[in-house]
Design an enzyme around this catalytic site. Sequence first.
Site, PDB file in Angstrom:
ATOM      1  N   PRO A  92       0.801  -1.229   0.000  1.00  0.00           N
ATOM      2  CA  PRO A  92       0.000   0.000   0.000  1.00  0.00           C
ATOM      3  C   PRO A  92       0.833   1.278   0.000  1.00  0.00           C
ATOM      4  O   PRO A  92       0.348   2.341  -0.388  1.00  0.00           O
ATOM      5  CB  PRO A  92      -0.816  -0.105   1.300  1.00  0.00           C
ATOM      6  CG  PRO A  92      -0.852  -1.557   1.612  1.00  0.00           C
ATOM      7  CD  PRO A  92       0.451  -2.113   1.127  1.00  0.00           C
ATOM      8  N   GLU A 119       0.153  -9.098   8.204  1.00  0.00           N
ATOM      9  CA  GLU A 119       0.345  -7.705   8.586  1.00  0.00           C
ATOM     10  C   GLU A 119       1.339  -6.971   7.683  1.00  0.00           C
ATOM     11  O   GLU A 119       1.273  -5.766   7.529  1.00  0.00           O
ATOM     12  CB  GLU A 119       0.830  -7.631  10.042  1.00  0.00           C
ATOM     13  CG  GLU A 119       1.019  -6.234  10.592  1.00  0.00           C
ATOM     14  CD  GLU A 119      -0.295  -5.459  10.683  1.00  0.00           C
ATOM     15  OE1 GLU A 119      -0.249  -4.225  10.733  1.00  0.00           O
ATOM     16  OE2 GLU A 119      -1.372  -6.114  10.706  1.00  0.00           O
ATOM     17  N   ARG A 156      -1.607  -5.887 -21.918  1.00  0.00           N
ATOM     18  CA  ARG A 156      -2.344  -5.377 -23.071  1.00  0.00           C
ATOM     19  C   ARG A 156      -1.425  -4.602 -24.019  1.00  0.00           C
ATOM     20  O   ARG A 156      -1.737  -4.442 -25.199  1.00  0.00           O
ATOM     21  CB  ARG A 156      -3.494  -4.470 -22.626  1.00  0.00           C
ATOM     22  CG  ARG A 156      -4.512  -5.185 -21.756  1.00  0.00           C
ATOM     23  CD  ARG A 156      -5.613  -4.271 -21.257  1.00  0.00           C
ATOM     24  NE  ARG A 156      -6.592  -4.021 -22.314  1.00  0.00           N
ATOM     25  CZ  ARG A 156      -6.682  -2.908 -23.020  1.00  0.00           C
ATOM     26  NH1 ARG A 156      -5.841  -1.912 -22.784  1.00  0.00           N
ATOM     27  NH2 ARG A 156      -7.595  -2.761 -23.953  1.00  0.00           N
ATOM     28  N   ASP A 171      -7.037   3.715 -25.631  1.00  0.00           N
ATOM     29  CA  ASP A 171      -7.792   3.558 -24.395  1.00  0.00           C
ATOM     30  C   ASP A 171      -7.834   4.847 -23.595  1.00  0.00           C
ATOM     31  O   ASP A 171      -6.986   5.731 -23.743  1.00  0.00           O
ATOM     32  CB  ASP A 171      -7.150   2.471 -23.513  1.00  0.00           C
ATOM     33  CG  ASP A 171      -7.368   1.080 -24.060  1.00  0.00           C
ATOM     34  OD1 ASP A 171      -8.281   0.905 -24.885  1.00  0.00           O
ATOM     35  OD2 ASP A 171      -6.618   0.179 -23.658  1.00  0.00           O
TER      36      ASP A 171
END
Length: 252
Positions: A92, A119, A156, A171
């Site tokens: 994160p 954790e 992609r 895109d």
Amino acid sequence: MRIDILSLFPDMFQATLGESIVGKAQDNGFLDIKVTDFRDYTDNKHNRVDDTPFGGGAGMLLQAQPIFDAMAAIDEETKDRYPKGRVILMDPAGRRFDQDYAQELSQEEHLTFICGHYEGYDERIRSLVTDEASLGDYVLTGGELAAMVMIDATVRFVPGVLGNMSSPMGDSFSNGLLEYPQYTRPADFRGMKVPEVLTSGNHQKIKEWRQREALRRTLERRPDLLKTAKLTREQRLMLEDLKLDQDPDVPD
């Protein structure tokens, strides 16, 4: 491209990466994806991969040893065919993943994703990685889902995966704008008609319409993107007209 994934839950990847476009790309030899269960590399009799943190605290941390040994095995297996490439730790606190990051990673021949659980990680695991990546400001139960999203978005751009390399370049976000509206048959569906310009056969007018509608959609839905989008002079003029259409009382 070779993609290695270190995970405690390898079966999670089959449904996502073994089907549809990514699955076909593997069948056709454009991608080589391997998932390694790093629990297989533990050196303790209970096959544990986690332990309590030094100094106390809640939760369990992934131990360094299984990750280090799994990485060593991958390096040995791939050394004669692929470079080491980028090693990406799902975390994160990492760099926010976006379309530019996906295109950047697609230039590599070899990517390795390390998916954590519990954790967090023993800090020494970070010495193995080149990148730390995050999907956004939230926490998932594990790194697997984030790795799947990154892999899907990245491959992609690999030649051969989509068949038509112009597809990913058009895109949303690839050129700094959201994608323009698109339509297919029938031209009139329950009274909702396709814009006439798209059936006119005039390719120049179609191109102009698409540029204008991409700008309009971005202005209405994601105006923040316009702060960094690299617009041509023609697009800037279009954008000014669209802003006047939004608020005709605004002075020049």
